[in-house]
Scaffold this motif. Structure first.
Motif, PDB file in Angstrom:
ATOM      1  N   ASP A 159     -32.728 -36.292 -27.330  1.00  0.00           N
ATOM      2  CA  ASP A 159     -34.032 -35.935 -26.772  1.00  0.00           C
ATOM      3  C   ASP A 159     -33.818 -35.454 -25.336  1.00  0.00           C
ATOM      4  O   ASP A 159     -32.770 -35.718 -24.729  1.00  0.00           O
ATOM      5  CB  ASP A 159     -34.949 -37.159 -26.808  1.00  0.00           C
ATOM      6  CG  ASP A 159     -36.384 -36.830 -26.428  1.00  0.00           C
ATOM      7  OD1 ASP A 159     -36.765 -35.648 -26.503  1.00  0.00           O
ATOM      8  OD2 ASP A 159     -37.120 -37.757 -26.056  1.00  0.00           O
ATOM      9  N   LEU A 160     -34.787 -34.752 -24.763  1.00  0.00           N
ATOM     10  CA  LEU A 160     -34.644 -34.266 -23.386  1.00  0.00           C
ATOM     11  C   LEU A 160     -35.387 -35.134 -22.382  1.00  0.00           C
ATOM     12  O   LEU A 160     -34.802 -35.611 -21.414  1.00  0.00           O
ATOM     13  CB  LEU A 160     -35.134 -32.817 -23.277  1.00  0.00           C
ATOM     14  CG  LEU A 160     -34.277 -31.755 -23.968  1.00  0.00           C
ATOM     15  CD1 LEU A 160     -34.813 -30.367 -23.673  1.00  0.00           C
ATOM     16  CD2 LEU A 160     -32.818 -31.855 -23.544  1.00  0.00           C
ATOM     17  N   GLN A 161     -36.670 -35.359 -22.611  1.00  0.00           N
ATOM     18  CA  GLN A 161     -37.470 -36.109 -21.655  1.00  0.00           C
ATOM     19  C   GLN A 161     -37.295 -37.596 -21.888  1.00  0.00           C
ATOM     20  O   GLN A 161     -37.927 -38.189 -22.756  1.00  0.00           O
ATOM     21  CB  GLN A 161     -38.950 -35.721 -21.773  1.00  0.00           C
ATOM     22  CG  GLN A 161     -39.234 -34.258 -21.480  1.00  0.00           C
ATOM     23  CD  GLN A 161     -39.007 -33.891 -20.023  1.00  0.00           C
ATOM     24  OE1 GLN A 161     -38.979 -34.757 -19.150  1.00  0.00           O
ATOM     25  NE2 GLN A 161     -38.832 -32.613 -19.750  1.00  0.00           N
ATOM     26  N   MET A 162     -36.393 -38.204 -21.104  1.00  0.00           N
ATOM     27  CA  MET A 162     -36.098 -39.627 -21.269  1.00  0.00           C
ATOM     28  C   MET A 162     -35.972 -40.293 -19.907  1.00  0.00           C
ATOM     29  O   MET A 162     -35.677 -39.638 -18.910  1.00  0.00           O
ATOM     30  CB  MET A 162     -34.789 -39.820 -22.047  1.00  0.00           C
ATOM     31  CG  MET A 162     -34.848 -39.404 -23.490  1.00  0.00           C
ATOM     32  SD  MET A 162     -33.299 -39.816 -24.345  1.00  0.00           S
ATOM     33  CE  MET A 162     -32.153 -38.752 -23.479  1.00  0.00           C
ATOM     34  N   PRO A 163     -36.170 -41.611 -19.871  1.00  0.00           N
ATOM     35  CA  PRO A 163     -35.986 -42.331 -18.605  1.00  0.00           C
ATOM     36  C   PRO A 163     -34.509 -42.462 -18.262  1.00  0.00           C
ATOM     37  O   PRO A 163     -33.634 -42.259 -19.108  1.00  0.00           O
ATOM     38  CB  PRO A 163     -36.609 -43.703 -18.906  1.00  0.00           C
ATOM     39  CG  PRO A 163     -36.474 -43.869 -20.389  1.00  0.00           C
ATOM     40  CD  PRO A 163     -36.641 -42.485 -20.958  1.00  0.00           C
ATOM     41  N   ALA A 164     -34.252 -42.796 -17.011  1.00  0.00           N
ATOM     42  CA  ALA A 164     -32.912 -43.114 -16.498  1.00  0.00           C
ATOM     43  C   ALA A 164     -32.034 -41.878 -16.347  1.00  0.00           C
ATOM     44  O   ALA A 164     -31.481 -41.631 -15.281  1.00  0.00           O
ATOM     45  CB  ALA A 164     -32.210 -44.171 -17.346  1.00  0.00           C
ATOM     46  N   LEU A 165     -31.871 -41.096 -17.404  1.00  0.00           N
ATOM     47  CA  LEU A 165     -31.027 -39.899 -17.329  1.00  0.00           C
ATOM     48  C   LEU A 165     -31.625 -38.835 -18.244  1.00  0.00           C
ATOM     49  O   LEU A 165     -31.792 -39.060 -19.438  1.00  0.00           O
ATOM     50  CB  LEU A 165     -29.593 -40.225 -17.762  1.00  0.00           C
ATOM     51  CG  LEU A 165     -28.561 -39.107 -17.590  1.00  0.00           C
ATOM     52  CD1 LEU A 165     -28.321 -38.807 -16.110  1.00  0.00           C
ATOM     53  CD2 LEU A 165     -27.240 -39.489 -18.262  1.00  0.00           C
ATOM     54  N   HIS A 166     -31.953 -37.692 -17.668  1.00  0.00           N
ATOM     55  CA  HIS A 166     -32.548 -36.598 -18.441  1.00  0.00           C
ATOM     56  C   HIS A 166     -31.594 -36.145 -19.533  1.00  0.00           C
ATOM     57  O   HIS A 166     -30.364 -36.208 -19.392  1.00  0.00           O
ATOM     58  CB  HIS A 166     -32.878 -35.437 -17.497  1.00  0.00           C
ATOM     59  CG  HIS A 166     -33.735 -34.382 -18.107  1.00  0.00           C
ATOM     60  ND1 HIS A 166     -33.234 -33.371 -18.899  1.00  0.00           N
ATOM     61  CD2 HIS A 166     -35.078 -34.174 -18.034  1.00  0.00           C
ATOM     62  CE1 HIS A 166     -34.222 -32.585 -19.280  1.00  0.00           C
ATOM     63  NE2 HIS A 166     -35.360 -33.048 -18.776  1.00  0.00           N
ATOM     64  N   GLY A 167     -32.151 -35.674 -20.643  1.00  0.00           N
ATOM     65  CA  GLY A 167     -31.331 -35.258 -21.766  1.00  0.00           C
ATOM     66  C   GLY A 167     -30.343 -34.148 -21.445  1.00  0.00           C
ATOM     67  O   GLY A 167     -29.245 -34.098 -22.012  1.00  0.00           O
ATOM     68  N   LEU A 168     -30.704 -33.235 -20.532  1.00  0.00           N
ATOM     69  CA  LEU A 168     -29.767 -32.181 -20.148  1.00  0.00           C
ATOM     70  C   LEU A 168     -28.562 -32.762 -19.414  1.00  0.00           C
ATOM     71  O   LEU A 168     -27.413 -32.371 -19.656  1.00  0.00           O
ATOM     72  CB  LEU A 168     -30.466 -31.140 -19.268  1.00  0.00           C
ATOM     73  CG  LEU A 168     -31.509 -30.267 -19.956  1.00  0.00           C
ATOM     74  CD1 LEU A 168     -32.182 -29.356 -18.932  1.00  0.00           C
ATOM     75  CD2 LEU A 168     -30.886 -29.442 -21.070  1.00  0.00           C
ATOM     76  N   ASP A 169     -28.826 -33.708 -18.499  1.00  0.00           N
ATOM     77  CA  ASP A 169     -27.724 -34.363 -17.795  1.00  0.00           C
ATOM     78  C   ASP A 169     -26.873 -35.174 -18.769  1.00  0.00           C
ATOM     79  O   ASP A 169     -25.632 -35.197 -18.671  1.00  0.00           O
ATOM     80  CB  ASP A 169     -28.264 -35.274 -16.692  1.00  0.00           C
ATOM     81  CG  ASP A 169     -29.009 -34.497 -15.622  1.00  0.00           C
ATOM     82  OD1 ASP A 169     -28.531 -33.409 -15.256  1.00  0.00           O
ATOM     83  OD2 ASP A 169     -30.066 -34.968 -15.168  1.00  0.00           O
ATOM     84  N   ALA A 170     -27.536 -35.853 -19.706  1.00  0.00           N
ATOM     85  CA  ALA A 170     -26.799 -36.628 -20.704  1.00  0.00           C
ATOM     86  C   ALA A 170     -25.955 -35.714 -21.584  1.00  0.00           C
ATOM     87  O   ALA A 170     -24.823 -36.057 -21.955  1.00  0.00           O
ATOM     88  CB  ALA A 170     -27.777 -37.436 -21.561  1.00  0.00           C
TER      89      ALA A 170
END
Length: 234
Positions: free
Chosen positions: A55-66
């Motif tokens: 997923d992209l919109q997530m807490p702690a670390l954005h999906g693109l960064d992940a």
């Protein structure tokens, strides 16, 4: 041969539905689930799955960064972005971050299973509509001298503000955008420029000549401020 999968989404019901769809298919196994980007990266490093649904919109670390972190720390894992957003900026940011494919939430189970199998086989996975848009975008890329042609005009304006040292709120005020919209665009910019941090983007942007006008205005404004007169004390 079993294809192993990690699910990364902050909504438990979404993960539950994906697990049910995937494990109902032959040869697919969900080995772990994560509710945020940090845990998603950790589980990919731990389990080395064939595919991660991200997923992209997530807490702690954005999906693109992940996604970038998974590609760096577990390069054998194919990342399939799964999101509600299908705007061009988000799609291309996912590709630039290293995603092997892009799925929209709401895709039917057969499409999700087929996409996972294709990604595990090393294929790029995009729906017909997204693939056509990508082809058109790359075909229409202008050959210009403007810095960072991979950015949209809005992203370049935002990067100009970032290079000038403005906050997201200040950039938003100047461009009539909400701070959240600016923040989302900054994330996309970092992905497209393939830099990990805002500071790296500032360095590259300033080397390309961005941010100068705003910095000059700030400097000139400081020069125009009246100096405080010192009292003689007499």
């Amino acid at each position: 041969m079993t294809t192993t999968i990690v699910l990364v989404d902050d909504h438990p019901l979404v993960r539950q539905g994906l697990r049910a769809v995937l494990e109902d298919a032959d040869g697919l196994e969900v080995v772990a689930e994560a509710a945020d980007g940090h845990d998603g990266v950790r589980l990919c490093v731990e389990h080395r799955p064939d595919v991660v649904l991200m997923d992209l919109q997530m807490p702690a670390l954005h999906g693109l960064d992940a996604t970038r972190e998974v590609r760096r720390t577990a390069p054998e894992t194919a990342v399939l972005v799964l999101t509600m957003f299908d705007d061009d900026d988000t799609v291309f940011a996912g590709v630039a971050a290293g995603a092997a494919g892009y799925l929209l939430k709401g895709a039917d189970g057969a499409d999700i299973v087929a996409a996972v199998r294709a990604a595990a086989a090393g294929q790029a996975v995009f729906g017909a509509a997204l693939a056509a848009r990508m082809q058109s975008w790359f075909a229409a890329r202008p050959v210009v001298d403007a810095p960072f042609p991979e950015l949209t005009d809005r992203e370049r304006d935002i990067l100009d503000g970032v290079a000038a040292g403005l906050t997201n709120a200040e950039i938003g005020s100047r461009l009539f955008l909400s701070p959240k919209t600016v923040a989302n665009n900054v994330t996309a910019i970092l992905a497209k420029l393939q830099v990990a941090h805002r500071a790296e983007a500032i360095v590259r942007a300033r080397e390309a000549g961005l941010g100068r006008s705003e910095r000059c205005e700030n400097r000139d404004a400081s020069l125009r401020r009246p100096r405080r007169r010192e009292h003689d004390g007499g």
